[in-house]
Design a protein around this motif. Structure first.
Motif, PDB file in Angstrom:
ATOM      1  N   LEU A  12       0.832  -1.202   0.000  1.00 26.05           N
ATOM      2  CA  LEU A  12       0.000   0.000   0.000  1.00 26.05           C
ATOM      3  C   LEU A  12       0.869   1.255   0.000  1.00 26.05           C
ATOM      4  O   LEU A  12       0.615   2.205  -0.745  1.00 26.05           O
ATOM      5  CB  LEU A  12      -0.920  -0.004   1.224  1.00 26.05           C
ATOM      6  N   ARG A  13       1.906   1.260   0.843  1.00 25.24           N
ATOM      7  CA  ARG A  13       2.802   2.424   0.892  1.00 25.24           C
ATOM      8  C   ARG A  13       3.524   2.603  -0.441  1.00 25.24           C
ATOM      9  O   ARG A  13       3.677   3.719  -0.937  1.00 25.24           O
ATOM     10  CB  ARG A  13       3.833   2.252   2.017  1.00 25.24           C
ATOM     11  N   GLU A  14       3.966   1.497  -1.019  1.00 29.35           N
ATOM     12  CA  GLU A  14       4.673   1.563  -2.306  1.00 29.35           C
ATOM     13  C   GLU A  14       3.772   2.128  -3.395  1.00 29.35           C
ATOM     14  O   GLU A  14       4.188   2.971  -4.193  1.00 29.35           O
ATOM     15  CB  GLU A  14       5.157   0.164  -2.690  1.00 29.35           C
ATOM     16  N   MET A  15       2.513   1.690  -3.416  1.00 24.62           N
ATOM     17  CA  MET A  15       1.581   2.160  -4.437  1.00 24.62           C
ATOM     18  C   MET A  15       1.271   3.646  -4.240  1.00 24.62           C
ATOM     19  O   MET A  15       1.245   4.425  -5.203  1.00 24.62           O
ATOM     20  CB  MET A  15       0.291   1.341  -4.371  1.00 24.62           C
ATOM     21  N   ARG A  16       1.048   4.053  -2.998  1.00 27.96           N
ATOM     22  CA  ARG A  16       0.739   5.456  -2.714  1.00 27.96           C
ATOM     23  C   ARG A  16       1.910   6.348  -3.110  1.00 27.96           C
ATOM     24  O   ARG A  16       1.719   7.423  -3.707  1.00 27.96           O
ATOM     25  CB  ARG A  16       0.418   5.618  -1.226  1.00 27.96           C
ATOM     26  N   THR A  17       3.128   5.911  -2.796  1.00 29.28           N
ATOM     27  CA  THR A  17       4.319   6.693  -3.148  1.00 29.28           C
ATOM     28  C   THR A  17       4.475   6.802  -4.659  1.00 29.28           C
ATOM     29  O   THR A  17       4.814   7.862  -5.193  1.00 29.28           O
ATOM     30  CB  THR A  17       5.570   6.037  -2.539  1.00 29.28           C
ATOM     31  N   ARG A  18       4.221   5.693  -5.360  1.00 32.74           N
ATOM     32  CA  ARG A  18       4.343   5.695  -6.813  1.00 32.74           C
ATOM     33  C   ARG A  18       3.344   6.645  -7.462  1.00 32.74           C
ATOM     34  O   ARG A  18       3.632   7.286  -8.474  1.00 32.74           O
ATOM     35  CB  ARG A  18       4.132   4.264  -7.341  1.00 32.74           C
ATOM     36  N   LEU A  19       2.157   6.761  -6.855  1.00 30.84           N
ATOM     37  CA  LEU A  19       1.119   7.647  -7.378  1.00 30.84           C
ATOM     38  C   LEU A  19       1.327   9.090  -6.962  1.00 30.84           C
ATOM     39  O   LEU A  19       0.648   9.997  -7.465  1.00 30.84           O
ATOM     40  CB  LEU A  19      -0.254   7.176  -6.906  1.00 30.84           C
ATOM     41  N   GLY A  20       2.239   9.314  -6.011  1.00 30.49           N
ATOM     42  CA  GLY A  20       2.509  10.664  -5.554  1.00 30.49           C
ATOM     43  C   GLY A  20       1.386  11.243  -4.709  1.00 30.49           C
ATOM     44  O   GLY A  20       1.151  12.463  -4.727  1.00 30.49           O
ATOM     45  N   LEU A  21       0.710  10.389  -3.947  1.00 26.94           N
ATOM     46  CA  LEU A  21      -0.421  10.823  -3.122  1.00 26.94           C
ATOM     47  C   LEU A  21      -0.026  10.890  -1.653  1.00 26.94           C
ATOM     48  O   LEU A  21       0.775  10.095  -1.177  1.00 26.94           O
ATOM     49  CB  LEU A  21      -1.597   9.848  -3.280  1.00 26.94           C
ATOM     50  N   THR A  22      -0.605  11.855  -0.955  1.00 26.56           N
ATOM     51  CA  THR A  22      -0.441  11.898   0.494  1.00 26.56           C
ATOM     52  C   THR A  22      -1.348  10.844   1.115  1.00 26.56           C
ATOM     53  O   THR A  22      -2.252  10.310   0.457  1.00 26.56           O
ATOM     54  CB  THR A  22      -0.814  13.275   1.045  1.00 26.56           C
ATOM     55  N   GLN A  23      -1.095  10.548   2.389  1.00 26.96           N
ATOM     56  CA  GLN A  23      -1.974   9.590   3.066  1.00 26.96           C
ATOM     57  C   GLN A  23      -3.421  10.084   3.076  1.00 26.96           C
ATOM     58  O   GLN A  23      -4.355   9.297   2.902  1.00 26.96           O
ATOM     59  CB  GLN A  23      -1.492   9.358   4.509  1.00 26.96           C
ATOM     60  N   LYS A  29      -9.540   8.559  -1.559  1.00 24.76           N
ATOM     61  CA  LYS A  29      -9.863   7.801  -2.761  1.00 24.76           C
ATOM     62  C   LYS A  29     -10.291   6.366  -2.431  1.00 24.76           C
ATOM     63  O   LYS A  29     -11.069   5.751  -3.159  1.00 24.76           O
ATOM     64  CB  LYS A  29      -8.667   7.787  -3.713  1.00 24.76           C
ATOM     65  N   LEU A  30      -9.772   5.837  -1.318  1.00 22.38           N
ATOM     66  CA  LEU A  30     -10.142   4.476  -0.921  1.00 22.38           C
ATOM     67  C   LEU A  30     -11.406   4.445  -0.077  1.00 22.38           C
ATOM     68  O   LEU A  30     -11.945   3.374   0.208  1.00 22.38           O
ATOM     69  CB  LEU A  30      -8.990   3.824  -0.132  1.00 22.38           C
ATOM     70  N   GLY A  31     -11.868   5.605   0.326  1.00 17.38           N
ATOM     71  CA  GLY A  31     -13.093   5.668   1.121  1.00 17.38           C
ATOM     72  C   GLY A  31     -12.912   5.233   2.553  1.00 17.38           C
ATOM     73  O   GLY A  31     -13.832   4.673   3.162  1.00 17.38           O
ATOM     74  N   LEU A  53     -11.538  -3.768  -3.117  1.00 22.88           N
ATOM     75  CA  LEU A  53     -12.399  -3.404  -4.248  1.00 22.88           C
ATOM     76  C   LEU A  53     -12.088  -1.996  -4.741  1.00 22.88           C
ATOM     77  O   LEU A  53     -12.067  -1.727  -5.953  1.00 22.88           O
ATOM     78  CB  LEU A  53     -13.864  -3.508  -3.837  1.00 22.88           C
ATOM     79  N   ALA A  54     -11.836  -1.075  -3.813  1.00 23.33           N
ATOM     80  CA  ALA A  54     -11.512   0.300  -4.197  1.00 23.33           C
ATOM     81  C   ALA A  54     -10.190   0.369  -4.959  1.00 23.33           C
ATOM     82  O   ALA A  54     -10.054   1.131  -5.919  1.00 23.33           O
ATOM     83  CB  ALA A  54     -11.447   1.188  -2.950  1.00 23.33           C
ATOM     84  N   LEU A  55      -9.220  -0.437  -4.541  1.00 18.65           N
ATOM     85  CA  LEU A  55      -7.934  -0.471  -5.244  1.00 18.65           C
ATOM     86  C   LEU A  55      -8.109  -0.951  -6.682  1.00 18.65           C
ATOM     87  O   LEU A  55      -7.487  -0.435  -7.605  1.00 18.65           O
ATOM     88  CB  LEU A  55      -6.961  -1.396  -4.505  1.00 18.65           C
ATOM     89  N   ALA A  56      -8.987  -1.941  -6.862  1.00 17.51           N
ATOM     90  CA  ALA A  56      -9.226  -2.471  -8.204  1.00 17.51           C
ATOM     91  C   ALA A  56     -10.001  -1.479  -9.067  1.00 17.51           C
ATOM     92  O   ALA A  56      -9.673  -1.268 -10.239  1.00 17.51           O
ATOM     93  CB  ALA A  56      -9.979  -3.793  -8.104  1.00 17.51           C
ATOM     94  N   GLN A  57     -11.020  -0.844  -8.492  1.00 18.02           N
ATOM     95  CA  GLN A  57     -11.876   0.048  -9.266  1.00 18.02           C
ATOM     96  C   GLN A  57     -11.227   1.407  -9.505  1.00 18.02           C
ATOM     97  O   GLN A  57     -11.306   1.968 -10.604  1.00 18.02           O
ATOM     98  CB  GLN A  57     -13.216   0.223  -8.541  1.00 18.02           C
ATOM     99  N   GLU A  58     -10.567   1.960  -8.483  1.00 19.42           N
ATOM    100  CA  GLU A  58     -10.011   3.300  -8.579  1.00 19.42           C
ATOM    101  C   GLU A  58      -8.666   3.340  -9.299  1.00 19.42           C
ATOM    102  O   GLU A  58      -8.375   4.258 -10.057  1.00 19.42           O
ATOM    103  CB  GLU A  58      -9.844   3.882  -7.163  1.00 19.42           C
ATOM    104  N   PHE A  59      -7.850   2.287  -9.073  1.00 22.36           N
ATOM    105  CA  PHE A  59      -6.489   2.306  -9.611  1.00 22.36           C
ATOM    106  C   PHE A  59      -6.191   1.154 -10.567  1.00 22.36           C
ATOM    107  O   PHE A  59      -5.083   1.043 -11.079  1.00 22.36           O
ATOM    108  CB  PHE A  59      -5.467   2.272  -8.465  1.00 22.36           C
ATOM    109  N   GLY A  60      -7.166   0.275 -10.790  1.00 20.19           N
ATOM    110  CA  GLY A  60      -6.961  -0.845 -11.712  1.00 20.19           C
ATOM    111  C   GLY A  60      -5.936  -1.841 -11.226  1.00 20.19           C
ATOM    112  O   GLY A  60      -5.284  -2.524 -12.023  1.00 20.19           O
ATOM    113  N   LEU A  61      -5.781  -1.975  -9.902  1.00 15.35           N
ATOM    114  CA  LEU A  61      -4.787  -2.881  -9.341  1.00 15.35           C
ATOM    115  C   LEU A  61      -5.234  -4.325  -9.493  1.00 15.35           C
ATOM    116  O   LEU A  61      -6.395  -4.660  -9.251  1.00 15.35           O
ATOM    117  CB  LEU A  61      -4.571  -2.566  -7.857  1.00 15.35           C
TER     118      LEU A  61
END
Length: 466
Positions: A12-23, A29-31, A53-61
């Motif tokens: 989760l941390r790796e994905m957030r960092t890659r997207l350049g998003l704050t916590q 975005k994950l609700g 489900l949010a990771l799959a729908q919002e980010f296509g993970l």
């Protein structure tokens, strides 16, 4: 059976960092609330179904990536390293290993590298008497494990090289015609090809641009060697860029890895990803049919099946291994939860060892590992004749398998009683970390168990595992 909770804080941390998003933005975005995300990223709470489900729908993970990959491999590798007798009195609990793999994967890899260095030093010291007195004696660290780990932690799938091979394969007239395509491509580069009666399978002269291939090799091997040489000549920049990314610690490791990447290109060109995946699903992973369709050997097909891990288009997660007659694993990869012994031989109850007794036949096995996961194992010998009378024969056996939940997709499972719990044989990874108490093939006691020794009683083993 209770559902295993999913902890994936590092991912989760790796994905957030890659997207350049704050916590805060990521949580929005994950609700979920910011404290909840913080707890998940620190593995204090499991990843909920809503978040998956949010990771799959919002980010296509690809959500399967949350439960597989480095973490499980690191845990398995650390458990085996900690089975070394040097750690006999300081074996951390499994929960600690999982926390380390999830929260501090870099530290886990550093620990594995340190132990590998220790073992290499120990082995060199053990043979120092032989080296002393020789003027040419050199003590160097072996690069093999470093290269093996590189492919291991890439899931044995190198995307850029795989796609380059697939693009090249589009020049072919279709599966089974890659030999002619490779030959034409090499000739287009000014390379002359000659089939001669030589012992090496491939001999390329840089000065004359002459590629000599052995007439003793099978047509499949000749085609593979042409593709390998083509990769070294035509894809050199791509291979070098991939090696730069890997950052190997020695020139020897880099050189070995380059050959490995060229081998990867050859296999991927011979069996291009999308076409091969479709054929594998159509034939229900029948190795012989796939070998005939792509003009490839059984070993080449089995190895390729274990590399079908392209994000968004994954095949069945297979494990693949090749062993010699001494039981030493000479090739290995696992996209499953089953991990092979890094040190020593494989479990003697594994059907791959029996393949030498039945040459030319596939052996099937239903097996269960100590963690309760059940597998379908396929084994066969792949002996390689020397090509002439008196020439040495190289004898190997290969193993290919997957979790039993994929049985419907395997033609080999049709005759197996996968719903009968008694049909599954107990196997392990190595005796030192296997916790089975009653194994009749155990060679050494498990390090995490105490022993009961009774001089007046003798069973299969001279001790009882508590």
């Amino acid at each position: 059976m209770a559902t295993q909770k999913l902890y994936a804080g590092a991912k989760l941390r790796e994905m957030r960092t890659r997207l350049g998003l704050t916590q805060k933005d990521f949580a929005s975005k994950l609700g979920v609330s910011l404290p909840y995300l913080n707890q998940m990223e620190n593995n204090n709470r499991p990843v909920s179904t809503t978040v998956v489900l949010a990771l799959a729908q919002e980010f296509g993970l690809d959500v399967t990536e949350l439960s597989t990959g480095d973490s499980e491999r690191l845990v398995s590798d650390m458990r085996e390293v900690l089975a070394d007798p040097v750690f006999a009195d300081v074996a951390p609990p499994l929960a600690d290993l999982r926390l380390t793999a999830s929260n501090a994967p870099a530290l886990a890899r550093a620990f594995l590298a340190l132990h590998r260095s220790y073992r290499q030093t120990h082995e060199r010291l053990a043979s120092l008497d032989e080296a002393l007195g020789r003027e040419d004696a050199q003590i160097e660290a072996s690069p093999w494990e470093e290269v093996r780990d590189f492919f291991h932690y890439c899931d044995n799938y190198i995307d850029a090289v795989d796609r380059a091979a697939e693009n090249f394969a589009q020049q072919s007239c279709g599966p089974g015609h890659m030999r002619e395509t490779a030959m034409a491509a090499l000739e287009g580069l000014g390379v002359r090809i000659e089939l001669v009666d030589i012992a090496p399978m491939r001999d390329y002269d840089i000065e004359t641009r002459m590629l000599r291939l052995s007439t003793r090799a099978t047509p499949q091997t000749q085609a593979f060697q042409m593709l390998l040489q083509l990769a070294l000549l035509q894809q050199d920049k791509l291979l070098e860029a991939t090696l730069d990314f890997a950052r190997f610690r020695s020139d020897e490791a880099r050189a070995i890895a380059k050959i490995g990447l060229a081998n990867y290109f050859a296999g991927a060109a011979l069996m291009p990803y999308s076409t091969f995946l479709e054929a594998a699903q159509e034939t229900r992973h029948d190795l012989e049919l796939l070998g005939a369709r792509f003009d490839a050997s059984i070993e080449q097909v089995a190895h390729r099946l274990s590399t079908l891990q392209r994000p968004g288009a994954k095949g069945i997660p297979f494990f693949f291994a090749r062993v010699d007659q001494a039981g030493t694993i000479t090739k290995r990869h696992s996209a499953t939860r089953l991990q092979f012994a890094r040190f020593g031989g494989a479990c003697p109850l594994w059907n791959v060892h029996r393949a030498f007794e039945t040459p030319g036949r596939f052996l099937l096995q239903l097996a269960e590992t100590p963690d309760g996961v059940r597998y379908i194992n396929l084994a066969r010998d792949v002996s390689k004749p020397g090509g002439s009378f008196g020439a040495p024969v190289r004898r190997y056996a290969i193993a290919l398998g997957c979790e039993v939940r994929h049985a419907d997709a395997l033609v080999y499972a049709d005759t197996l009683d996968v719903n009968n719990a008694n049909a599954f044989e107990p196997i392990g990874i190595s005796c030192r970390i296997c916790e089975r108490k009653t194994c009749h093939q155990r060679s050494v006691p498990p390090l995490e168990r105490r022993l009961n020794i009774d001089a007046n009683r003798r069973g299969v083993l001279p001790y009882e595992v508590k």
